[in-house]
Design a protein around this motif. Structure first.
Motif, PDB file in Angstrom:
ATOM      1  N   GLY A   1       0.806  -1.218   0.000  1.00  0.00           N
ATOM      2  CA  GLY A   1       0.000   0.000   0.000  1.00  0.00           C
ATOM      3  C   GLY A   1       0.836   1.262   0.000  1.00  0.00           C
ATOM      4  O   GLY A   1       0.322   2.353   0.223  1.00  0.00           O
ATOM      5  N   ILE A   2       2.128   1.121  -0.267  1.00  0.00           N
ATOM      6  CA  ILE A   2       3.048   2.254  -0.146  1.00  0.00           C
ATOM      7  C   ILE A   2       3.542   2.712  -1.517  1.00  0.00           C
ATOM      8  O   ILE A   2       3.970   1.907  -2.341  1.00  0.00           O
ATOM      9  CB  ILE A   2       4.241   1.887   0.760  1.00  0.00           C
TER      10      ILE A   2
ATOM     11  N   LYS B   1       3.308  10.886   4.897  1.00  0.00           N
ATOM     12  CA  LYS B   1       4.576  11.004   4.157  1.00  0.00           C
ATOM     13  C   LYS B   1       5.644  10.517   5.117  1.00  0.00           C
ATOM     14  O   LYS B   1       5.872  11.129   6.166  1.00  0.00           O
ATOM     15  CB  LYS B   1       4.852  12.446   3.739  1.00  0.00           C
ATOM     16  N   ASN B   2       6.255   9.397   4.770  1.00  0.00           N
ATOM     17  CA  ASN B   2       7.155   8.709   5.688  1.00  0.00           C
ATOM     18  C   ASN B   2       6.344   8.427   6.960  1.00  0.00           C
ATOM     19  O   ASN B   2       5.380   7.699   6.899  1.00  0.00           O
ATOM     20  CB  ASN B   2       8.448   9.479   5.876  1.00  0.00           C
TER      21      ASN B   2
ATOM     22  N   THR C   1      -2.650  14.800   6.218  1.00  0.00           N
ATOM     23  CA  THR C   1      -4.061  15.174   6.263  1.00  0.00           C
ATOM     24  C   THR C   1      -4.889  13.929   6.547  1.00  0.00           C
ATOM     25  O   THR C   1      -4.407  12.812   6.368  1.00  0.00           O
ATOM     26  CB  THR C   1      -4.487  15.848   4.940  1.00  0.00           C
ATOM     27  N   SER C   2      -6.110  14.129   7.004  1.00  0.00           N
ATOM     28  CA  SER C   2      -6.956  12.994   7.383  1.00  0.00           C
ATOM     29  C   SER C   2      -8.392  13.199   6.921  1.00  0.00           C
ATOM     30  O   SER C   2      -8.785  14.311   6.554  1.00  0.00           O
ATOM     31  CB  SER C   2      -6.961  12.814   8.908  1.00  0.00           C
TER      32      SER C   2
ATOM     33  N   VAL D   1       4.783   7.460   0.646  1.00  0.00           N
ATOM     34  CA  VAL D   1       3.463   8.047   0.889  1.00  0.00           C
ATOM     35  C   VAL D   1       2.466   6.898   0.938  1.00  0.00           C
ATOM     36  O   VAL D   1       2.507   6.002   0.090  1.00  0.00           O
ATOM     37  CB  VAL D   1       3.084   9.068  -0.210  1.00  0.00           C
ATOM     38  N   PHE D   2       1.584   6.930   1.935  1.00  0.00           N
ATOM     39  CA  PHE D   2       0.583   5.871   2.068  1.00  0.00           C
ATOM     40  C   PHE D   2      -0.611   6.399   2.842  1.00  0.00           C
ATOM     41  O   PHE D   2      -0.542   7.438   3.497  1.00  0.00           O
ATOM     42  CB  PHE D   2       1.173   4.628   2.746  1.00  0.00           C
ATOM     43  N   VAL D   3      -1.707   5.663   2.761  1.00  0.00           N
ATOM     44  CA  VAL D   3      -2.904   5.975   3.528  1.00  0.00           C
ATOM     45  C   VAL D   3      -2.944   5.022   4.715  1.00  0.00           C
ATOM     46  O   VAL D   3      -2.851   3.809   4.552  1.00  0.00           O
ATOM     47  CB  VAL D   3      -4.183   5.840   2.670  1.00  0.00           C
TER      48      VAL D   3
END
Length: 182
Positions: A88-89, A120-121, A126-127, A154-156
């Protein structure tokens, strides 16, 4: 006086006028060809990075005891192969300015309980939240433009003790692309 038409102005079919027009068109064509070659030279070396993916699950994802990167396994596009659906990354392979967008959907009863963050890392950027409401079908999205260096991730992230819902409609998505290298 036009030699062919006999009028005071040229009729555009005189050999002299036609030669001038052909010369002018040839010059314009040569200039256009030079511009096309320059544009090709400028764009050939530009890295191409873009991806878009969806969760592709059926039902709830989560809750987990710890913060967990969401794995968007339904990959719509992955130009540059910077997004890894197994983790997911997204990992930057070029330094530059990037655009990222993500969406979140929940379908939980009796109450929604979803929180996802763009990371980010290990820094939260943001959410999107939906943790208390009288309905059960909610969605939200957010986006950022950020600078990345080679190797940045970067990932969620699904926050602890939270869940999201997805099915074949692909409500939960994660997308990003390079705006320009730096």
């Amino acid at each position: 006086m036009c030699a062919i038409g006999g009028s005071a102005s040229c009729c555009n079919i005189c050999p002299t006028n036609m030669e001038q027009r052909i010369t002018s068109l040839e010059t314009r064509l040569q200039n256009t060809e030079r511009e096309v070659q320059e544009l090709r030279r400028l764009t050939q070396g530009t890295p191409r990075v873009a991806f878009s993916a969806a969760l592709a699950g059926s039902g709830n994802t989560g809750p987990f005891m710890t913060a967990t990167p969401l794995k968007y396994k339904k990959v719509f596009s992955n130009t540059g192969n910077c997004y890894n659906p197994s983790t997911g990354i997204f990992t930057a392979t070029v330094s530059g300015m990037f655009f990222f967008r993500f969406s979140m959907f929940n379908n939980m009863t009796p109450a929604p309980n979803s929180v996802v963050s763009l990371m980010k890392n290990n820094e939260r950027l943001t959410s999107v939240w939906d943790t208390a409401a009288s309905d059960v079908h909610d969605s939200g999205s957010n986006a950022v433009v950020i600078s990345l260096k080679v190797g940045d991730n970067v990932f969620v992230q699904l926050e602890p003790n939270r869940a999201v819902y997805d099915d074949g409609m692909h409500y939960n998505t994660f997308s990003g692309f390079l705006l320009f290298p730096m």
